[in-house]
Design a protein around this motif. Structure first.
Motif, mmCIF file in Angstrom:
data_model
loop_
_atom_site.group_PDB
_atom_site.id
_atom_site.type_symbol
_atom_site.label_atom_id
_atom_site.label_comp_id
_atom_site.label_asym_id
_atom_site.label_seq_id
_atom_site.Cartn_x
_atom_site.Cartn_y
_atom_site.Cartn_z
ATOM 1 N N MET A 160 0.830 -1.184 0.000
ATOM 2 C CA MET A 160 0.000 0.000 0.000
ATOM 3 C C MET A 160 0.874 1.247 0.000
ATOM 4 O O MET A 160 0.594 2.199 -0.726
ATOM 5 C CB MET A 160 -0.923 0.008 1.235
ATOM 6 C CG MET A 160 -1.957 -1.096 1.268
ATOM 7 S SD MET A 160 -3.153 -1.082 -0.066
ATOM 8 C CE MET A 160 -4.121 0.312 0.313
ATOM 9 N N ALA A 161 1.914 1.238 0.836
ATOM 10 C CA ALA A 161 2.788 2.418 0.908
ATOM 11 C C ALA A 161 3.441 2.692 -0.443
ATOM 12 O O ALA A 161 3.521 3.843 -0.871
ATOM 13 C CB ALA A 161 3.839 2.239 1.995
ATOM 14 N N ALA A 162 3.886 1.642 -1.133
ATOM 15 C CA ALA A 162 4.526 1.837 -2.439
ATOM 16 C C ALA A 162 3.541 2.437 -3.438
ATOM 17 O O ALA A 162 3.903 3.331 -4.208
ATOM 18 C CB ALA A 162 5.076 0.510 -2.959
ATOM 19 N N PHE A 163 2.295 1.981 -3.422
ATOM 20 C CA PHE A 163 1.276 2.533 -4.314
ATOM 21 C C PHE A 163 1.068 4.017 -4.020
ATOM 22 O O PHE A 163 1.075 4.849 -4.919
ATOM 23 C CB PHE A 163 -0.052 1.772 -4.153
ATOM 24 C CG PHE A 163 -1.194 2.403 -4.909
ATOM 25 C CD1 PHE A 163 -1.389 2.140 -6.250
ATOM 26 C CD2 PHE A 163 -2.079 3.261 -4.258
ATOM 27 C CE1 PHE A 163 -2.437 2.730 -6.949
ATOM 28 C CE2 PHE A 163 -3.130 3.848 -4.944
ATOM 29 C CZ PHE A 163 -3.320 3.584 -6.289
ATOM 30 N N PHE A 164 0.888 4.353 -2.743
ATOM 31 C CA PHE A 164 0.648 5.749 -2.370
ATOM 32 C C PHE A 164 1.864 6.620 -2.678
ATOM 33 O O PHE A 164 1.729 7.733 -3.177
ATOM 34 C CB PHE A 164 0.255 5.871 -0.903
ATOM 35 C CG PHE A 164 -1.060 5.199 -0.575
ATOM 36 C CD1 PHE A 164 -2.143 5.287 -1.436
ATOM 37 C CD2 PHE A 164 -1.202 4.468 0.585
ATOM 38 C CE1 PHE A 164 -3.359 4.672 -1.149
ATOM 39 C CE2 PHE A 164 -2.410 3.850 0.887
ATOM 40 C CZ PHE A 164 -3.485 3.950 0.026
ATOM 41 N N ASP A 165 3.066 6.121 -2.383
ATOM 42 C CA ASP A 165 4.283 6.879 -2.678
ATOM 43 C C ASP A 165 4.377 7.199 -4.172
ATOM 44 O O ASP A 165 4.664 8.327 -4.557
ATOM 45 C CB ASP A 165 5.534 6.093 -2.264
ATOM 46 C CG ASP A 165 5.746 6.035 -0.760
ATOM 47 O OD1 ASP A 165 5.001 6.704 -0.022
ATOM 48 O OD2 ASP A 165 6.665 5.307 -0.336
ATOM 49 N N LYS A 166 4.132 6.192 -5.010
ATOM 50 C CA LYS A 166 4.258 6.361 -6.450
ATOM 51 C C LYS A 166 3.230 7.349 -7.000
ATOM 52 O O LYS A 166 3.563 8.252 -7.757
ATOM 53 C CB LYS A 166 4.113 5.015 -7.147
ATOM 54 C CG LYS A 166 4.160 5.115 -8.658
ATOM 55 C CD LYS A 166 3.961 3.761 -9.311
ATOM 56 C CE LYS A 166 3.927 3.923 -10.823
ATOM 57 N NZ LYS A 166 3.606 2.698 -11.500
ATOM 58 N N HIS A 167 1.977 7.154 -6.618
ATOM 59 C CA HIS A 167 0.905 7.942 -7.229
ATOM 60 C C HIS A 167 0.662 9.290 -6.572
ATOM 61 O O HIS A 167 0.056 10.165 -7.187
ATOM 62 C CB HIS A 167 -0.382 7.124 -7.279
ATOM 63 C CG HIS A 167 -0.272 5.947 -8.196
ATOM 64 N ND1 HIS A 167 -0.286 6.072 -9.561
ATOM 65 C CD2 HIS A 167 -0.105 4.631 -7.935
ATOM 66 C CE1 HIS A 167 -0.148 4.871 -10.112
ATOM 67 N NE2 HIS A 167 -0.032 3.987 -9.143
#
Length: 188
Positions: free
Chosen positions: A1-8
């Motif tokens: 989840m953190a990677a998704f939020f960081d990226k987008h």
């Protein structure tokens, strides 16, 4: 989840796993922007934003009589106990709560922590969980088995916030998620 939020969101985010009540305390204290739940939460003072769905599955010991099947129906589960968690299944509309509301006929047990392994490994009790194999494999010698298509439900994955207290970062995330849903192609 953190990677998704960081990226987008082009931001540095942090996620951690904990109990729902601890998450609500963190929201109240202002030490987090949102709580992610599997299943909706309906409590005064909080907003619940469904951001997608996840499939439900059954986690069982590797030696369970149904563990070798490709899928398991609710009817096949009837003779087996289902473990309810005092911490997780009384907090929100969890996967187990949703299936109980729809008439799950399996006996429900709510063992104390010391008895949960005996229920799971010896008595062949099962747990309703998100059907993501690595989650089922968090328990040693266990297997995640999908629910049969006739019993499968899409379980809401939700963001919980305090009413009237959404941070700018959270608002950006919610807008991103709403935009992704609108642009997703329909399946026919």
């Amino acid at each position: 989840m953190a990677a998704f939020f960081d990226k987008h969101l082009n931001a540095r985010t942090e996620t951690s796993i904990g109990t729902g009540e601890a998450g609500l305390d963190a929201l109240r204290a202002g030490s987090c922007d949102a709580l992610i739940t599997i299943g909706p939460l309906d409590r005064p003072g909080f907003d619940c934003f469904p951001m997608g769905t996840v499939p439900a599955g059954i986690c069982m010991a590797a030696n369970h009589p149904l563990a070798r099947q490709n899928a398991v129906s609710l009817e096949q589960l009837e003779p087996y106990r289902v473990i309810s968690s005092r911490t997780f299944d009384h907090f929100n509309e969890s996967i187990l709560v949703m299936y109980r509301e729809d008439g799950l006929k399996s006996p429900i047990v709510e063992p104390l922590a010391f008895d949960a392994p005996r229920q799971f490994y010896v008595k062949h009790a099962v747990c309703f969980m998100v059907n993501i194999a690595p989650l089922g494999e968090m328990l040693p010698r266990s297997r995640m088995v999908p629910l049969a298509s006739e019993d499968a439900k899409a379980i809401p994955l939700c963001l919980i916030t305090l009413k009237g207290a959404k941070s700018p970062a959270y608002r950006s995330m919610e807008q991103l998620l709403k935009a992704r849903v609108k642009t997703r192609p329909s399946v026919s």
